[in-house]
Design an enzyme around this catalytic site. Structure first.
Site, PDB file in Angstrom:
ATOM      1  N   LYS A   1       0.842  -1.071   0.070  1.00  0.00           N
ATOM      2  CA  LYS A   1      -0.092   0.164  -0.106  1.00  0.00           C
ATOM      3  C   LYS A   1       0.912   1.235   0.022  1.00  0.00           C
ATOM      4  O   LYS A   1       2.017   1.438   0.747  1.00  0.00           O
ATOM      5  CB  LYS A   1      -0.825  -0.047   1.147  1.00  0.00           C
ATOM      6  CG  LYS A   1      -1.868   1.118   1.350  1.00  0.00           C
ATOM      7  CD  LYS A   1      -2.799   0.773   2.370  1.00  0.00           C
ATOM      8  CE  LYS A   1      -3.957   1.963   2.536  1.00  0.00           C
ATOM      9  NZ  LYS A   1      -4.979   1.821   4.114  1.00  0.00           N
TER      10      LYS A   1
ATOM     11  N   SER B   1      -9.936   1.607   3.012  1.00  0.00           N
ATOM     12  CA  SER B   1      -8.733   2.135   2.287  1.00  0.00           C
ATOM     13  C   SER B   1      -7.763   1.395   1.410  1.00  0.00           C
ATOM     14  O   SER B   1      -7.234   1.963   0.418  1.00  0.00           O
ATOM     15  CB  SER B   1      -8.343   3.428   3.074  1.00  0.00           C
ATOM     16  OG  SER B   1      -7.298   2.787   3.903  1.00  0.00           O
TER      17      SER B   1
ATOM     18  N   SER C   1      -9.866  -1.096   7.041  1.00  0.00           N
ATOM     19  CA  SER C   1      -9.192  -0.864   5.770  1.00  0.00           C
ATOM     20  C   SER C   1      -8.662  -2.008   5.114  1.00  0.00           C
ATOM     21  O   SER C   1      -8.288  -1.903   3.974  1.00  0.00           O
ATOM     22  CB  SER C   1      -8.284   0.446   5.852  1.00  0.00           C
ATOM     23  OG  SER C   1      -9.067   1.494   5.873  1.00  0.00           O
TER      24      SER C   1
END
Lengths: 96, 481, 479
Positions: free
Chosen positions: C72, C147, C171
């Site tokens: 990420k 997210s 997330s």
């Protein structure tokens, strides 16, 4: 707590974010909704939670020895700076 | 109407740890700009703090030296405000649970400015109460140019104690004495070099005035840019006069921050108190609480030094020093250690104290230059005590000793200063004196005993100051009897 | 056949058998990425050349030797951009490695590429990325969740073998559920946060995405453990998680929290989760109802604590030392206001403003302090529940993946998408999401398994046993 106490313009100023007028109006409404939602917490009975300033679940004394570790070379520390001069990171003049 | 000043101090003290408060970068003054930095102290995204245990111990030790209560448990909080010298735009500080609470500093008479040491207030050992001491991280250093400011982050994140006093101080001299005493103690504890000119000790002053007898405080002003202890005194003298001037002519003081200009000798308005800061303190979720009662307090206690006040009392009680000598020697940790070395090697401890406190310090020496062995002072004291040299000679010898670093015994031989106690030689000089001064002899015999001094003076002159005055006195008296 | 569809475990076997080389894996992933990612947008950056170069030096004797891992884009890696999908950091090049990055390198992994996300991890759909949209591989009209939407979508689309995300309120688990992969939020303190760009420090955890439970366990093993650079990481040894993969759930005490089966729960999600629970009951687990009475307050608590912490964490983005600087600022105040206005997207601004407000003078007690107390109650709920069960089973999300644009106009509705995942962050307990079926229109449904602090082994054991019996992972999106 009433959601109307949130003055988006004032808080955005505290947070150092310029907001356009339409953004201000939109956030005012959206955040009023969110605050309306979070205000349900006022109804939760918290009397059984002791009023201690420190969370008793947290471990304590995780500390570091006073020993030097290598940091960044000056060039690396300055590499991301939007502006620099004489190894200093420069910014608009601070007026006290 | 007479007015009095009400003064409170916020003192920031840099701790002399090897590394910064929350990262392993070197804590060093005067390094090239941005050479002691890392992602943590630059406030880079994702970097996290880990507390330096030595900084915590030093703060606890400071609290112990200043008679504070040490919190059994404390935490770090985030104090939010935006400033270019603050990497994260929040400062890791301590809000509602500081490491140390309360405490006090007793104002030592000899910590007052010299000319005010005889004032009754200087004699009173007045206690100045502390509110708290907390530990936080320092900010970066900014340099201001025409168009821009430049920032050096070497200082950012170095450990900083904030010591807050109650508004107990009533004069510029008390503020001077407080800072002088505090500085001595900090140096004794080896927690800081506390040099104001290097920014190791920084002081903000809150000052108001009120009519004597009034209980409530007047409106206070905050003074900034105070770069020396005597500067604090001068700034306060100016500011008190300014404020009294205003209130006694019917004006009112505005709450404002003022900047001291030491060259101009005046304070200038920096800013009027705008709306109160909203620092949005909350516990720093990156940092765990600190318990002092599981080792840290004991470790700090084990380092607790004998403090200047206790050391002074010991010098008076054990060595027979007078108050002044004891205070002056105890005031400086290095000088005190030096004195004790010297005193340990002689019975003439008062003489050693005298040489150091009265003679040596009068030369306003740089203690860094005091490299000769402390036992030179012991030897010097022994020479006087044994009558080998007189006190006049001793002073000369001290000067010579400091200049050359030679041992006193060697100097006595080299300079031929040894007192003559040989009776035959002294006898001859005394006979010569009696023969050359019939008038003084007559006066003495007529009962003017002071006339013997003229004869003694003759002998000393003849002997080039080397005659032992006590023996000369005996010989003359017996010859004139 | 492409190697991109194989599991970490399978690839390791082939590598150790010298049937393939690390470069073969990278090449197949790069080809797959070129073919399918344009429609998905999982990757912000994918440096195949560098990954190939690293592959040549990979030491396959190491635990993750030769295995590419996608990160990420809020995890720092020396010399790489770390944008957090924000305009503010669009050109920020990190000078240091996060602890997980360092551990991945030490385990022999190849750092493959960087995944899209909601800006600064604030969002539940990856629509808040300032850089590009990401779509759900199962239906490109729908969001991948957020997210960590890019990290989940990459694994689901077989453009990554495994990936790392971060989970502050769901997330990892919510996008794992939406994309039909395994995602784990470890116990708070299990994985070092050092080098993870902070959103909410008391809630954030880095965790793995994988196609299978075993792969997730292997990846967690590589990144977990205490870290002297991180004050809240805990000095608890990391067990061999694969040893826990026994394949059975006999004797496991399973709690079903009644508060998670409420109005608003999609019927198809409810029945898939109920079916999974029945499987546990039928295979030797003892299923009982438990109560987590403060669950309804969790979202409210979360949006106070998370935004409060975020308001301070994101204050460092000021245009002074790095990141976006507004041109021609006349003084620092002007610099801050305009740099932040230009650099942050609307959701980030909203959350900073909300967080600033709840900490501000006069409101701290009513909001932040009270939220912390309710958080204690939520924590206590779990402690009590885990007295009578070993794991808790619940839906990961109230619905399968929603349509892009569906909730963007109404932040509150978006926030309520995380209603089942937030409590685990507030309590600090580990929680895993794994596929437990598909909706009638072919969207994956996630089963959430929550355990006590540091009981990741139990989560893996339960998830693995269920997965062995339900090969949902063999179903692949049509791309």
């Amino acid at each position: 707590m009433s959601a109307s106490t949130l003055d988006v313009a004032y808080v955005a100023d505290l947070a150092r974010i310029d907001l356009a007028p339409d953004e201000k109006a939109l956030f005012q409404k959206q955040l009023a909704d969110v605050l309306g939602y979070v205000n349900q917490l006022q109804k939760v009975d918290i009397s059984s939670v002791p009023d201690t300033p420190i969370d008793p679940h947290l471990p304590t004394n995780v500390l570091r020895l006073d020993e030097i570790r290598p940091g960044l070379p000056t060039a690396d520390a300055l590499a991301n700076a939007p502006a620099q001069a004489n190894s200093l990171i420069t910014a608009p003049k601070i007026v006290e | 109407m007479t007015y009095e000043a009400v003064i409170g101090l916020e003192v920031h003290v840099q701790l002399k740890t090897a590394t910064k408060m929350f990262c392993g970068c070197r804590n060093q003054y005067g390094a090239p700009p941005n050479s002691h930095v890392c992602p943590v102290c630059l406030g880079y995204p994702g970097a996290l703090p880990v507390p330096n245990e030595e900084a915590i111990r030093m703060t606890i030790l400071t609290g112990l030296m200043l008679e504070c209560d040490i919190a059994p448990v404390c935490k770090f909080d985030r104090k939010s405000y935006f400033y270019p010298d603050m990497p994260k735009n929040y400062q890791i500080s301590q809000y509602d649970l500081p490491l140390c609470l309360g405490g006090r500093v007793l104002l030592d008479k000899f910590a007052f400015p010299k000319e005010t040491q005889k004032d009754p207030i200087a004699e009173a050992k007045k206690p100045i109460r502390l509110v708290r001491i907390h530990l936080e991280e320092d900010v970066a250093k900014s340099f201001h140019y025409d168009q821009a400011s430049g920032i050096d982050f070497n200082r950012a994140g170095t450990p900083l104690m904030e010591i807050v006093t109650e508004a107990d101080l009533r004069s510029p001299e008390e503020a001077f004495a407080f800072l002088t005493t505090l500085k001595q103690i900090l140096i004794y504890g080896d927690v800081s070099d506390a040099d104001m000119e290097k920014g190791q000790l920084r002081c903000d002053v809150n000052i108001s005035v009120r009519p004597v007898g009034q209980e409530t405080f007047g409106t206070k002003c905050e003074l900034k840019n105070l770069n020396s202890i005597s500067g604090v005194r001068r700034a306060l003298q100016y500011e008190i006069a300014r404020q009294i001037d205003i209130v006694s002519s019917g004006g009112t003081i505005r709450q404002e921050t003022r900047r001291w200009d030491d060259t101009a000798g005046q304070t200038f308005l920096m800013r009027t108190k705008e709306q109160a800061h909203d620092y949005r303190y909350f516990p720093d979720p990156d940092l765990l609480p600190i318990r002092t009662d599981q080792g840290l307090l004991d470790q700090a206690r084990a380092r607790l030094p004998e403090l200047p006040a206790a050391r002074k009392d010991r010098y008076v009680a054990d060595f027979g020093l007078n108050d002044y000598q004891a205070s002056v020697l105890a005031a400086d940790r290095r000088l005190a250690a030096y004195f004790e070395q010297a005193a340990a090697a002689t019975q003439a401890k008062v003489a050693v104290a005298n040489f150091l406190a009265n003679e040596f310090l009068a030369t306003e020496p740089d203690l860094d230059q005091l490299t000769l062995p402390a036992t030179h002072f012991s030897a010097l004291a022994d020479l006087v005590a044994s009558g080998k040299i007189n006190s006049k000679q001793a002073k000369d010898l001290l000067t010579e000793m400091l200049a050359s670093g030679e041992a006193p015994g060697d100097l006595v031989k080299r300079l031929g200063l040894e007192q003559v106690s040989d009776t035959a030689q002294l006898d001859a000089w005394c006979d010569a004196a009696i023969a050359a001064n019939p008038r003084s002899v007559a006066d003495y015999k007529a009962g003017k005993t002071a006339a013997i001094n003229a004869l003694k003076g003759f002998v000393m002159k003849q002997s080039k100051g080397k005659a032992n005055p006590a023996v000369v006195d005996q010989i003359l008296q017996s010859k004139l009897r | 056949m492409t190697l991109a569809t194989l599991s970490l475990t399978q690839l390791r076997q082939k590598l150790l058998a010298r049937e393939i080389s690390p470069a073969d894996i990278v090449r197949d992933l790069a080809a797959r990425r070129d073919a399918v990612d344009p429609a998905i947008g999982a990757y912000l950056r994918f440096d195949a050349d560098r990954a190939l170069a690293d592959a040549l030096h990979a030491d396959i004797s190491l635990p993750l030797g030769g295995i590419p891992v996608a990160l990420k884009d809020n995890i720092n890696t020396t010399g790489d951009l770390c944008t957090c999908a924000s305009r503010f950091l669009a050109n920020f090049r990190s000078p240091y490695d996060a602890t997980v990055t360092r551990k991945l390198r030490a385990a022999g992994a190849i750092l493959l590429g960087r995944c899209n996300m909601d800006e600064f991890a604030m969002g539940s759909s990856t629509e808040n990325s300032a850089l590009q949209p990401t779509r759900n591989p199962w239906d490109t009209q729908r969001v991948p969740g957020g997210s960590s939407g890019g990290s989940a979508a990459a694994v689901a689309a077989d453009t990554a073998i495994v990936s790392l995300g971060s989970d502050t309120g769901g997330s990892i688990r919510q996008p794992a559920a939406f994309c039909g992969v395994v995602g784990l939020k470890p116990t708070y303190g299990r994985v070092s946060r050092y080098g993870l760009v902070a959103f909410a420090s008391s809630l954030d955890q880095i965790g793995p995405f994988a196609g299978s439970v075993e792969d997730a366990a292997l990846l967690l093993h590589a990144i977990a453990g205490p870290d002297p650079m991180e004050n809240t990481s805990r000095p608890i040894p990391v067990p061999d998680y694969t040893a826990a993969l026994t394949g059975h759930v006999e004797g496991l005490r399973v709690g079903i929290p009644k508060e998670y089966f409420v109005e608003g729960l999609d019927p198809e999600v409810a029945s898939a989760v109920r079916a999974a629970i029945d499987w546990f009951a039928n295979h030797g687990a003892r299923v009982t109802e438990v109560s987590l009475p403060h669950t309804p307050a969790a979202t409210a608590v979360y949006y106070i604590i998370a935004t409060a912490e975020a308001s301070a964490n994101l204050a460092r983005f000021d245009g002074v030392r790095y990141g976006h600087r507004a041109p021609d600022a006349k003084d620092p105040l002007d610099l801050y206001r305009r740099s932040r206005a230009q650099g942050f997207g609307p959701e980030v601004k909203r959350r900073i403003i909300l967080g600033t407000y709840v900490l501000s003078s006069g409101y701290y007690d009513a909001y932040y302090n009270r939220a912390q107390k309710v958080r204690q109650l939520i924590r206590r709920d779990f402690t009590t529940a885990f007295e009578s069960c070993d794991i808790i089973l619940a839906p990961t999300t109230p619905t399968p993946a929603f349509r892009a644009g569906e909730k963007t106009a109404d932040p509150l509705q978006m926030y309520l998408a995380d209603i089942f995942t937030i409590a685990a962050n507030l309590a600090g307990v580990p929680a895993l999401s794994l596929p437990c079926g598909f909706s009638s229109c072919g969207l994956p449904i996630g089963l959430q398994i929550i355990g006590p602090h540091f009981a990741e082994e139990t989560l893996f054991r339960a998830a693995h046993a269920y997965e062995q019996a339900h090969p949902w992972k063999d179903r692949k999106p049509a791309l």
